[in-house]
Each structure stands twice: as C-alpha cells, then as structure tokens.
Enzyme design. Structure first.
Site, PDB file in Angstrom:
ATOM      1  N   LYS A 162      46.662  42.780  44.204  1.00  0.00           N
ATOM      2  CA  LYS A 162      45.990  41.506  44.025  1.00  0.00           C
ATOM      3  C   LYS A 162      44.844  41.575  43.008  1.00  0.00           C
ATOM      4  O   LYS A 162      44.788  40.764  42.076  1.00  0.00           O
ATOM      5  CB  LYS A 162      45.459  41.081  45.394  1.00  0.00           C
ATOM      6  N   THR A 163      43.980  42.541  43.189  1.00  0.00           N
ATOM      7  CA  THR A 163      42.836  42.644  42.290  1.00  0.00           C
ATOM      8  C   THR A 163      43.290  42.930  40.873  1.00  0.00           C
ATOM      9  O   THR A 163      42.740  42.433  39.901  1.00  0.00           O
ATOM     10  CB  THR A 163      41.878  43.758  42.755  1.00  0.00           C
ATOM     11  N   ASP A 210      39.383  34.335  44.392  1.00  0.00           N
ATOM     12  CA  ASP A 210      39.880  35.470  45.158  1.00  0.00           C
ATOM     13  C   ASP A 210      39.843  35.113  46.646  1.00  0.00           C
ATOM     14  O   ASP A 210      39.017  34.319  47.069  1.00  0.00           O
ATOM     15  CB  ASP A 210      38.954  36.673  44.881  1.00  0.00           C
ATOM     16  N   GLU A 211      40.702  35.697  47.442  1.00  0.00           N
ATOM     17  CA  GLU A 211      40.704  35.487  48.901  1.00  0.00           C
ATOM     18  C   GLU A 211      40.652  34.013  49.271  1.00  0.00           C
ATOM     19  O   GLU A 211      39.834  33.578  50.077  1.00  0.00           O
ATOM     20  CB  GLU A 211      39.493  36.195  49.544  1.00  0.00           C
ATOM     21  N   GLN A 224      46.150  37.353  56.096  1.00  0.00           N
ATOM     22  CA  GLN A 224      44.921  38.133  56.228  1.00  0.00           C
ATOM     23  C   GLN A 224      43.712  37.244  56.439  1.00  0.00           C
ATOM     24  O   GLN A 224      42.577  37.636  56.182  1.00  0.00           O
ATOM     25  CB  GLN A 224      44.703  39.012  54.995  1.00  0.00           C
ATOM     26  N   ARG A 233      46.242  48.760  56.609  1.00  0.00           N
ATOM     27  CA  ARG A 233      45.251  49.592  55.914  1.00  0.00           C
ATOM     28  C   ARG A 233      45.796  50.993  55.693  1.00  0.00           C
ATOM     29  O   ARG A 233      45.258  51.770  54.907  1.00  0.00           O
ATOM     30  CB  ARG A 233      43.935  49.711  56.704  1.00  0.00           C
TER      31      ARG A 233
END
Length: 843
Positions: A64-65, A252-253, A314, A660
């Site tokens: 994503k980043t 973002d997010e 998430q 994670r």
DNA sequence: AGTGTAGGTCTTGAT
DNA sequence: GACCTACACT
C-alpha cells in the site's frame, strides 16, 4: 513544472517484494520509467490511473505505502503537478514520516517541496493558521490536548453548578469530541443528543466551551478540521483557492476517516467551479454519516483526482469515530470511481493468510477481497491452551527462547495483546528470564508531567492568553500560590474579561493578596515579561533552557529524590534538544501539540510488546497472540456497547493480528485469568472456532516438561486440551464449517451459526463441569439477528446465600455474597474466592 | 499547603 | 490488585 528529463533523478527503491506479475508485466515495466519496475499489474494500475477518483483496496501486506509513494513520484515525473500542488494526508505522524522517507529515497530532495504531505490535523491546523481570524483566533493559537480540554470543561461545569461526579468532564469531552468527529457545530447537534448530558445542558455547554476556546486563543483537535470546514463553507472564494491549488489528493487509511475528515475531503476534492455550486450543496451535515453523504453526493460538482487507499478489513477505530461506511460508500460518493483491489500479499505464508482470510470471511459488512500469496504454505497457525495467564506467559517465554536459540532476531518477534493490562505478566516473565523487550505505545512523551509543565511555560510565553497553561505552572515549582490565590485571579480575570496573566499583573499592584503571595506572583509576572523580551534576541532552544533554569523547574526535579526524577530531567533535556529542528518557538509548539513522538531510539535487539491496535501497519516473522478468550477478545465491553458491529470490529482486529505475521502466528488462550484482581474462569474465544481447521494446529505448549514443575493442575489442563482439541474433530464442528463455507454461516430455522450445534455435541462428551457451562452460556437469549453475541454479565444468579456449592478447582464451599453472576464463596479448603456462578454447581 | 486515605475505576488511544 | 482522584485531616 518538473518534467523529468533525467530518469536518473528517480531511482527505483530496492524492495524485498519478489518480482511479480509475469513476463508481460515485466516487459511493460522495462519500457516505463524505472520507478515502476517491480510493481505488479494492479499496483501499477493504481499508480498510473491519475485522472478521476480512485479507490485502492489494499489488503494487508499488499504494498500500500509503495503504491502511494510511487503514485506521487509518477505525478511529479509526468509533470502533472508540482510538489506543492499535491495534498497527501495520513492519520499518524508516523505514517507521514514514513511516506516522506520513502519519497526521499525515490526523489531525492524534492520532498522538501511537499508542504501538504501530513496528517489531517497538521494540514488542517496549517490552513487554519492562515485564516485564523475567520475563526476568531489569532494565528498563534494554541492547540489543546485532551487534558487541557478536560480541565477547561471542568471549569465550565463548576460555573454551571453541575455535579462533576454525576456528569464527569471526561464524558462531556468525549461527547464533544464525538460531535466534532461528525462535523457538528454546537447548533447542529441533534437536540436529543445534546440533552443526554446534565439534563439537557449538553448542547449549551458545547457552545460555551467553544466560546471559551476563542477567548483562550485555543483550538482543540476537532476544531482543526471543523473550523476548516466552516471556513470553506462560509467563504467559497477561499475554498476555491484550495481546490485550485490541490491538483491531486491522496488519502491513506481511508477506512479510518470520520465524518469530519470525509466532509473536509469532499469539499477539497470538488473541481473548483466558479459558479460556486459547492457551498449550497454542502450545507448541513446531518448527524448521520449516510445522510451527510447524501447531502453532498453526486449532485453538482465533478470530483477530481482523488485517490484513497484503505482496507475495510483493517478498520479498527470505530470506537473513536471512524466510519467504515466511508470506504464502503466510496463509489457512490465519487461516481465513476475506479476501484482497484490489491490482493497479492507479499508478507505471509499460505497457512497464515488462509487462517486470517477465513476468520475475516465471517464478517458481513465488507467489500470483499481475497488475499493470495505465491509464497509456500509454511507452518500452520498454532493454537495453544494454558491453564492460566501465568502459564501462558511462561509458555510464550520459552517459545521465544527457542526461537532465539535458532539464531533468529528478537526484533522479529512480537506479542500482540488485546488490552494493555495483559502486558504486565509478560514483562514480569521477561524480566526474570532476562529477555530484552520493548513496549510500544506506552505513556507518550508529551503526556509526561514534566514535558507538559515545560511546554506550559513556553505556551504562556508564546500566547499570554493561554490561561490553562498559566494555571498549570503558576505554582510549579511551589511558590506559595495555592488554590486561594488562583481562585482570586480567576475572579479578577472574569470580572474584567482579561486573561489570567494580565489579571496577575494587575493584582500585584493592589493589596488584595498577602505579602508573601503577592511577592511571588510579582516575580512570576516579571519573569515572563523578561522571557518574552529575551525571545526576540535569543535562540528558542536557549530560551527554553533559560526558562527551565530560572523558573526553578529544573531545580525542583534535581532536588526530588524519587526514582524517576533522573529520567524526567533526561526527558527535559531531550525536549530542549528536539527543539533544534524547528525554526522558532511558534513552529515548535505547533509541532509538539500535534505530534506524539517519543522514540527513545534504542535499536537493540528486543521482543516487541504492544496492543493489537498499535500493531497495525507493522510486521514480524513471529507473532504471538495471547488471550483469545471470550470477554477479553472479543472484548465483552465492545460487544455490550456495539453489538454486532462491535463483534465485526473485534474480528477485524483478529485479522489484523494474524496478518502481522510473516512466517509464524501463534495463538494462545488460558482457562483462568485474573480480571480486575479476581481470578475468573474463561472460555476460548469464538474466533478460535472460526479458524479453518486445515491451516491450524492445536498444540500442547512446547517444552512440556515445564508443566511438571507447576504441580497440581496437570490433569485438568490435559482435560481442557482434550476437550478443545476435540472441537476440531467433532462431527458438529465439521458440519458447522461446511455450513459456513456454503451459506455464509447463517442457516435458517433460528439456529445460530455453527456454535450451538458444536456446543451441544461438545458438552455431553465432556465430564468437565466447566464445559457444561460452556454450552449453557452459549445458549439462551444470546443472539442478535440470529447470530451469537456473547453475554456473560447481567444475569441474575440462580444461587442463594448460604447455598452449599461445588467448584471443580476449589472444592466444596458456601455462598457468602452474590453480586450479579459473581459469587463470593467461602471454600472449605481454598478460603474465600470470587467466582462466576456458572462454574459452580449445587452440592 | 501538603500529606494521607477512602472510593471508584479498570479496552483500544491518533491528533 | 493497582492506580488515580478527590476529599479530609494536620
């Protein structure tokens, strides 16, 4: 305009992501600019689709980043916008920093020219400072944190003669925060909601709180966005100016945005239209997100180039105002939006991904993604039961030592807990083992008393109207200026409508104070005058040092002989040091009020211990997930307060936890856990039942010999393990699995998922009374909309005082007290204990 | 003004 | 069981 004639300026970042995407993609990539190399086709599409609204659904570990940063690089290199024309918002400073860092690697110094890359609040604050006067503020306004907020509200409550006990300031702060999160000004709060506080005074208090903020020249976090929205609405010309400036918007997010952030983005993302259709269309946001959306929706303006990245699976911040709906509704809000799914996971092994996917598939409100990996299956996710939380900590400690012996780094090991109180047991264990560990997300640097005090001094220098800061330090260190004196200053200030500081200046000229107090107060005023004068000629770091020394603040801690005094002095030094990065005092205060950095910087090899919430965005080779028990995880309180939605959010939290892990995910549950000081028996989390059997291995805790030493509990634990293990092999369980896979878990006839059936198969086969209760507690009026939502409190006990009872572990006893379903029992052998009624039976 | 003790609470926590 | 807050005592 930065046309990239020299490709060398943009270099691709080496990434551990394996080259993916097949020959065709690679061939294409080799043609395009270098920074696109190594992107898979979906990532590449997300980067290259520059025009119109784009929603990138980026599952865990899908890069994503990388997409976000590469997209910025692409915009710049294509010459579509200058750095200052890109608005790029994140939630946390950490994420903003990470993006700047990654961009720096790609672009070199061009990042410096990206003034609009930051958190929602820092950018909102920046905009607000430009137009402060439109919000009745000065551009040097102070940003209040939660503590200041609460103290201010407390004062208002006192003034209104409202009992602070019955109506705590914290609660009001929470309400106001909630309203602001939803974009509601005092006049817009629905009457019914405003009335819930202090018999209908809630709305009025909100309004007077806002008034007070203006007088104090202060804004709280919510205002940073809310005042932006207000200014944009009331001044279409200003809005247009920003709309024109921001050629591209990146978020973002997105799943974490609240209504206010959503409104803010909507306003900014509309194409600047001279006809100003915008302000009309964007009036009243209603209390309800969906209606707010409708007010804005497709109608007039054509949304421009906005790209939101997020993952509905998430979304774990519903409790603080995030609206998953925002992301679920995206293509409705932004018609013609292109939705791109990133489903290739580059982080975890097959088993881990399968387990996480299967768990999250139990949620209903989701856009739906299926994570895939090209990695091998790896090791199965393990589920381990322990007798109690202590044994759980011991088992995990041993497992960690084993991993360490294999030569793996402790940095690659994390323990993710649901609630922070679970951490202590692990800390205790690690200390005895001498295992280095670090706690992520402990008390924040800026929340520490000494830092807040020091900042208060600087705030008073910067903004003399900052009464909250003044009040905080007027008697720190002790100067003999107690409550009485402060009360007097308050009266004075209120009468003349001046700040406390000015009131102090006036009062020392009168004889209203006792000579002693008057003397110290005069000294304080004189000191601040002197410091303010020095501010013009002294570097701000030096000034800070001078203030701390001359005020006696440093000395106060030097004289303090308590254990943490040295640490506090160290923190103060760190604070002064950290000021160096800023141009001046104003800039520093701005930063510090928005930032909560605290990295000690010690990068030694250590196990990480943190909550599931703070683990989002991180990854580790080995992840331990302890405490998967009903009541703790999923959290009873979330279930009670949010019902089904809460359960789904908890499940997403589990999904975040498992994803994670790169190579090993290890889940634990304990049969007994100390809750609020008393031991209670717990039942395994329903999430365990929702894991796919094929990817999970039920284990005895490793290093079985260790159990021997504990003595006494061996047999019952073994029973537990047997019983638990059988839940994966009973016909009921397997049928339940089959049902789920076929029909999403809800089969007709009022049966609730696979649970009851499982429990029914389960309990007769078990001689353990605990498991009898397991089934009975999962039956009865526990369903909402036909699905199970746990319930353990509130039931009236079927026992009476003096009843003779039997408990599996403690033996026979007599009931001495009943508190709901909690019984206090005087056991013949074990003494007095509190236990939940379902774990004893009449003798 | 500063210290001691009783009472209440006890997810998660960015900005 | 531990910690914080608020009030009362000295």
């Amino acid at each position: 305009m930065i046309r990239m004639t020299e490709p060398s300026k943009i270099t691709s970042v080496p990434d551990h992501q394996p080259a993916a995407g097949g020959i065709a993609a690679r061939a294409r990539a080799s043609v395009g600019p270098k920074y696109l190399t190594g992107l898979n086709p979906e990532q590449r599409e997300a980067v290259e689709t520059l025009d119109g609204p784009v929603l990138v659904l980026a599952g865990a570990g899908t890069g994503k980043t990388r997409v976000l940063t590469t997209r910025i690089a692409h915009i710049l290199s294509q010459g579509r916008a200058r750095p200052a024309e890109i608005l790029s918002v994140t939630f946390t400073n950490k994420a903003a920093r990470e993006m700047k860092h990654r961009l720096g690697q790609m672009l070199g110094h061009a990042v410096e020219g990206m003034p609009w890359l930051g958190t929602f609040h820092s950018i909102g604050g920046r905009i607000l400072r430009f137009h402060a006067e439109l919000a009745q503020l000065k551009s040097n306004f102070t940003v209040l944190d939660v503590d200041d907020q609460v103290r201010l509200l407390k004062q208002l409550l006192q003034a209104e003669n409202i009992d602070d006990k019955r109506w705590p300031a914290r609660m009001l702060a929470g309400l106001i925060d909630g309203w602001k999160n939803r974009g509601l000004m005092p006049s817009q709060v629905p009457a019914g909601e405003a009335a819930v506080f202090a018999n209908g005074k809630g709305g009025k208090l909100y309004a007077s709180y806002q008034e007070r903020l203006k007088i104090l020249n202060a804004a709280d976090f919510g205002d940073l966005l809310l005042e932006n929205i207000r200014i944009f609405r009331e001044h279409p010309d200003i809005l247009r100016q920003y709309q024109q400036r921001f050629k591209f918007i990146l978020v973002d997010e997105y799943q974490d945005t609240n209504v206010a952030q959503y409104l803010w983005l909507r306003l900014l993302s509309q194409a600047p239209s001279p006809a100003a259709a915008a302000p009309g269309a964007i009036d009243d946001p209603s209390s309800d997100a969906a209606a707010a959306a409708q007010a804005l929706a497709p109608a007039a303006a054509r949304p421009k180039n906005i790209c939101c990245v997020g993952d509905d699976d998430q979304s774990i911040y519903g409790w603080r105002g995030a609206e998953v709906d925002n992301i679920l509704r995206f293509d409705h809000d932004f018609p013609g939006a292109k939705v791109i799914r990133l489903e290739r996971n580059y982080r975890s092994t097959g088993h881990i991904l399968a387990a996480a996917s299967h768990l999250i598939a139990h949620n209903e409100g989701r856009l739906g993604k299926t994570l895939r990996t090209e990695d091998h299956d790896g090791e199965k996710v393990t589920v381990t039961g322990s007798w109690d939380s202590e044994e759980e900590a011991r088992g995990i400690g041993e497992e960690i030592e084993q991993i360490q012996r294999k030569g793996e780094k402790l940095n690659e090991i994390a323990i993710l807990v649901r609630a922070s109180y679970q951490m202590r047991e692990f800390e205790d264990r690690f200390v005895t083992l001498g295992l280095p560990y670090r706690v992520i997300g402990g008390p924040r640097f800026y929340e520490r008393a000494e830092i807040r005090d020091a900042l208060a001094y600087l705030r008073v220098i910067n903004s003399p109207a900052d009464d909250l800061a003044f009040e905080r330090i007027v008697n720190v260190p002790k100067r003999g200026l107690g409550d009485a004196t402060v009360q007097m200053l308050h009266d004075h200030a209120r009468k003349r409508r001046i700040p406390l500081f000015e009131a102090a200046r006036a009062v020392v000229e009168t004889d209203e104070l006792k000579p002693k107090a008057r003397g110290s107060l005069r000294e304080v005023v004189a000191q601040f005058d002197r410091w303010r004068a020095q501010r013009e000629v002294t570097a701000h770091t030096d000034l800070a040092q001078i203030v701390l020394d001359e005020s006696g603040y440093t000395e106060m801690w030097q004289k303090d002989r308590s254990a943490d005094a040295a640490g506090r002095l160290e923190n103060l030094k760190e604070l002064v040091r950290s000021m160096e990065e800023f141009e001046n005092l104003q800039g520093f205060l701005e930063h510090i009020s928005l930032v909560m950095d605290r990295d000690g910087g010690a990068e030694d090899d250590a196990v990480s211990l943190m909550t599931l919430h703070s683990a989002k965005g991180l990854e580790f080779d080995n992840v331990f997930l302890p405490g998967w028990e009903e009541g703790l995880f999923p959290s009873q309180r979330t279930l009670d307060e949010q019902g089904r939605a809460g359960l789904e959010e908890e499940r997403r939290l589990g999904h975040v936890g498992i994803t994670r892990a790169r190579r090993r995910a290890m889940i634990y549950f304990a049969t007994n856990r100390r809750i609020h000081g008393t031991w209670s028996t717990t039942i395994p989390s329903r999430f365990l039942d929702e894991l796919p059997a094929a990817n999970v291995e039920i284990t005895e805790s490793k290093g079985g010999s260790a159990w021997g030493g504990t003595g006494g509990y061996g047999a019952s634990r073994f029973d537990d393990m047997e019983a638990f293990g059988s839940s994966y092999s009973t016909p009921g369980w397997q049928r339940a699995q089959a049902n789920r896979n076929r029909g999403g878990g809800r089969s007709g006839g009022g049966r609730s998922g696979g649970f009851e059936e499982e429990a029914a198969t389960f309990s007769p086969s078990s001689s353990d009374p605990d498991f009898g209760s397991f089934s009975s507690r999962r039956r009865g009026p526990l369903t909402i909309e036909g699905e199970l939502v746990a319930k353990s409190t509130g039931t009236t006990s079927e026992f009476a005082l003096d009843d003779r009872v039997f408990h599996q572990k403690f033996g026979y006893g007599r009931v001495t007290k009943i508190d709901g379903n909690k019984l206090t029992i005087a056991f013949d052998k074990a003494g007095e204990k509190k236990v939940v009624d379902s774990f004893v039976q009449r003798a």
